[in-house]
Design a protein around this motif. Structure first.
Motif, PDB file in Angstrom:
ATOM      1  N   LYS A 123       0.847  -1.189   0.000  1.00  9.07           N
ATOM      2  CA  LYS A 123       0.000   0.000   0.000  1.00  9.07           C
ATOM      3  C   LYS A 123       0.884   1.241   0.000  1.00  9.07           C
ATOM      4  O   LYS A 123       2.095   1.155   0.222  1.00  9.07           O
ATOM      5  N   GLU A 124       0.267   2.389  -0.253  1.00  9.88           N
ATOM      6  CA  GLU A 124       0.997   3.652  -0.150  1.00  9.88           C
ATOM      7  C   GLU A 124       1.337   3.906   1.324  1.00  9.88           C
ATOM      8  O   GLU A 124       0.445   3.983   2.168  1.00  9.88           O
ATOM      9  N   VAL A 125       2.617   4.003   1.614  1.00 13.63           N
ATOM     10  CA  VAL A 125       3.075   4.175   2.991  1.00 13.63           C
ATOM     11  C   VAL A 125       3.915   5.446   3.078  1.00 13.63           C
ATOM     12  O   VAL A 125       4.821   5.657   2.270  1.00 13.63           O
ATOM     13  N   ASP A 126       3.610   6.282   4.069  1.00 10.25           N
ATOM     14  CA  ASP A 126       4.396   7.492   4.289  1.00 10.25           C
ATOM     15  C   ASP A 126       5.747   7.104   4.897  1.00 10.25           C
ATOM     16  O   ASP A 126       5.797   6.412   5.927  1.00 10.25           O
ATOM     17  N   VAL A 127       6.840   7.544   4.276  1.00  7.09           N
ATOM     18  CA  VAL A 127       8.172   7.109   4.695  1.00  7.09           C
ATOM     19  C   VAL A 127       8.518   7.629   6.095  1.00  7.09           C
ATOM     20  O   VAL A 127       9.102   6.902   6.905  1.00  7.09           O
ATOM     21  N   TYR A 128       8.166   8.869   6.382  1.00  8.75           N
ATOM     22  CA  TYR A 128       8.467   9.415   7.710  1.00  8.75           C
ATOM     23  C   TYR A 128       7.759   8.608   8.806  1.00  8.75           C
ATOM     24  O   TYR A 128       8.363   8.263   9.828  1.00  8.75           O
ATOM     25  N   GLU A 164      14.737  10.647   0.938  1.00 13.89           N
ATOM     26  CA  GLU A 164      14.554  11.589  -0.161  1.00 13.89           C
ATOM     27  C   GLU A 164      13.990  10.845  -1.361  1.00 13.89           C
ATOM     28  O   GLU A 164      14.005   9.602  -1.400  1.00 13.89           O
ATOM     29  N   GLN A 165      13.550  11.590  -2.354  1.00 11.05           N
ATOM     30  CA  GLN A 165      12.909  10.972  -3.516  1.00 11.05           C
ATOM     31  C   GLN A 165      13.324  11.694  -4.783  1.00 11.05           C
ATOM     32  O   GLN A 165      13.520  12.913  -4.794  1.00 11.05           O
ATOM     33  N   ASN A 166      13.474  10.917  -5.875  1.00 10.68           N
ATOM     34  CA  ASN A 166      13.700  11.479  -7.202  1.00 10.68           C
ATOM     35  C   ASN A 166      12.819  10.710  -8.183  1.00 10.68           C
ATOM     36  O   ASN A 166      12.106   9.783  -7.780  1.00 10.68           O
ATOM     37  N   PRO A 167      12.808  11.065  -9.467  1.00 10.10           N
ATOM     38  CA  PRO A 167      11.902  10.381 -10.410  1.00 10.10           C
ATOM     39  C   PRO A 167      12.124   8.873 -10.529  1.00 10.10           C
ATOM     40  O   PRO A 167      11.222   8.144 -10.941  1.00 10.10           O
ATOM     41  N   LEU A 168      13.313   8.390 -10.172  1.00  7.49           N
ATOM     42  CA  LEU A 168      13.627   6.972 -10.348  1.00  7.49           C
ATOM     43  C   LEU A 168      13.348   6.132  -9.101  1.00  7.49           C
ATOM     44  O   LEU A 168      12.860   5.008  -9.205  1.00  7.49           O
ATOM     45  N   TYR A 169      13.659   6.658  -7.930  1.00 12.02           N
ATOM     46  CA  TYR A 169      13.534   5.849  -6.716  1.00 12.02           C
ATOM     47  C   TYR A 169      13.378   6.723  -5.482  1.00 12.02           C
ATOM     48  O   TYR A 169      13.655   7.933  -5.501  1.00 12.02           O
ATOM     49  N   THR A 170      12.931   6.075  -4.394  1.00 12.45           N
ATOM     50  CA  THR A 170      12.906   6.695  -3.071  1.00 12.45           C
ATOM     51  C   THR A 170      14.049   6.090  -2.266  1.00 12.45           C
ATOM     52  O   THR A 170      14.186   4.872  -2.202  1.00 12.45           O
ATOM     53  N   GLN A 171      14.854   6.951  -1.677  1.00 12.67           N
ATOM     54  CA  GLN A 171      16.040   6.485  -0.954  1.00 12.67           C
ATOM     55  C   GLN A 171      15.894   6.715   0.548  1.00 12.67           C
ATOM     56  O   GLN A 171      15.489   7.785   0.984  1.00 12.67           O
ATOM     57  N   SER A 207       5.996   9.062  -0.104  1.00  7.67           N
ATOM     58  CA  SER A 207       5.405   7.741   0.123  1.00  7.67           C
ATOM     59  C   SER A 207       6.001   6.712  -0.834  1.00  7.67           C
ATOM     60  O   SER A 207       6.535   7.046  -1.893  1.00  7.67           O
ATOM     61  N   ILE A 208       5.927   5.454  -0.422  1.00  3.65           N
ATOM     62  CA  ILE A 208       6.362   4.337  -1.251  1.00  3.65           C
ATOM     63  C   ILE A 208       5.268   3.279  -1.253  1.00  3.65           C
ATOM     64  O   ILE A 208       4.423   3.240  -0.359  1.00  3.65           O
ATOM     65  N   LEU A 209       5.297   2.427  -2.258  1.00  3.76           N
ATOM     66  CA  LEU A 209       4.369   1.303  -2.337  1.00  3.76           C
ATOM     67  C   LEU A 209       5.051   0.102  -1.690  1.00  3.76           C
ATOM     68  O   LEU A 209       5.990  -0.468  -2.261  1.00  3.76           O
ATOM     69  N   ALA A 210       4.616  -0.253  -0.479  1.00  4.79           N
ATOM     70  CA  ALA A 210       5.308  -1.307   0.259  1.00  4.79           C
ATOM     71  C   ALA A 210       4.395  -1.920   1.304  1.00  4.79           C
ATOM     72  O   ALA A 210       3.342  -1.376   1.640  1.00  4.79           O
ATOM     73  N   ASP A 211       4.819  -3.073   1.818  1.00  2.00           N
ATOM     74  CA  ASP A 211       4.148  -3.708   2.947  1.00  2.00           C
ATOM     75  C   ASP A 211       4.697  -3.081   4.217  1.00  2.00           C
ATOM     76  O   ASP A 211       5.888  -3.219   4.529  1.00  2.00           O
ATOM     77  N   MET A 212       3.858  -2.383   4.964  1.00  2.00           N
ATOM     78  CA  MET A 212       4.329  -1.606   6.108  1.00  2.00           C
ATOM     79  C   MET A 212       4.970  -2.485   7.177  1.00  2.00           C
ATOM     80  O   MET A 212       6.048  -2.166   7.705  1.00  2.00           O
TER      81      MET A 212
END
Length: 299
Positions: A153-158, A222-229, A188-193
């Motif tokens: 799901k969409e998960v807030d990274v913070y 941080e985030q860029n068009p390719l990935y969230t780091q 946000s990232i698409l991941a299993d929280m």
């Protein structure tokens, strides 16, 4: 008249050659297109038998491609079979460990009042290590077998980092090391929280274990068009150079590994991250300390 007849003959020959060349060219293009379609099907899991039309240079190329594809299929099937057997063996080992752990735990509860508390605590700590090992082996076997159910799901990274850090507050207080999560906006990232938190907590715990009292662990993103780091850095001494290539290997324990560790936490983090279209790396910082770096790719 002879020159005219010669001219007509040359013209007719050139025309015939052009027509033959045109049809030959079309036929070659058709065969190359069929070969390309075959390779595209192979890339998507299809394939089948590659038809042989006639003996020429292209047919030899078709034979070599078919041999290579057949060998790749055979190698892939052998690798999948070996992986399946490994996952099954890992699962069976984990279940075999569970029985003596349960028996020993019950015995410890019954004998707690009859033995000195110091010895009882030592046994309890070792049982906790074995329990963690058993759970980790079961999880790895599920990941290897491809049966770990990830609810993405969409998960807030913070939020993800804060919750992971909160679960380690007691451990960080005991170590005298602070965990800092600077807020860097809504990403946000698409991941299993749940499982992503497990991966992050293993990294943070490793950082805590390698940081002296008074130090800190910092989690940034941080985030860029390719990935969230996501990065997890510490103010410890970093890893020894000879340990660096092996840190994510299962059961590997470096020179400065924690005494109560089993050498499986980083391997678990790597498996969880990679199962969610991500990669994880580690490096030492120039100013000292280590840096774990996770990248979750957008596509």
């Amino acid at each position: 008249m002879m020159i005219y007849d010669l001219f007509i003959g040359v013209l007719a020959g050139a025309l015939s050659f052009s027509v033959l060349f045109f049809f030959w060219k079309r036929e070659e293009e058709r065969r190359i297109e069929a070969l390309t379609e075959y390779l595209e099907k192979v890339n998507t899991g299809g394939g089948g038998i590659l038809p042989r039309e006639r003996e020429d240079g292209l047919s030899k190329l078709q034979d070599e491609i078919y041999k290579t594809v057949t060998e790749l299929y055979r190698t892939k099937e052998a690798a999948l079979s070996a992986k399946s057997n490994f996952a099954e063996n890992l699962y069976n080992i984990a279940h075999q460990i569970k029985t003596p752990i349960t028996s020993a735990s019950l015995s410890l509860q019954m004998a707690w009042d009859a033995m000195p508390s110091e010895y009882a605590r030592q046994i309890e700590r070792q049982l906790s290590r074995l329990t963690y090992l058993e759970e980790a082996l079961l999880l790895l076997s599920r990941i290897d077998a491809g049966t770990l159910a990830l609810i993405k799901k969409e998960v807030d990274v913070y939020t993800l980092l804060e919750l992971s850090a909160d679960n380690l507050r007691e451990l960080s207080m005991e170590a005298g090391v602070s965990i800092v999560v600077p807020e860097a906006g809504e990403i946000s990232i698409l991941a299993d929280m749940e499982w992503t938190m497990e991966a992050l907590m293993n990294l943070m715990k490793n950082a805590l274990e390698h940081t002296p009292s008074g130090g800190r662990v910092c989690c940034a993103y941080e985030q860029n068009p390719l990935y969230t780091q996501i990065t997890v850095t510490d103010t410890g001494r970093g890893f020894d150079r000879e340990d660096m290539p092996h840190l994510f290997e299962r059961f590997y324990r470096g020179k400065n590994a924690a005494k109560n560790g089993v050498g499986i936490g980083l391997a678990l983090s790597k498996a969880i991250v990679e199962s969610q279209n991500g990669i994880i790396t580690v490096r030492n910082l120039p100013e000292g300390g280590a840096c774990f770096e996770i990248r979750f790719y957008s596509h």
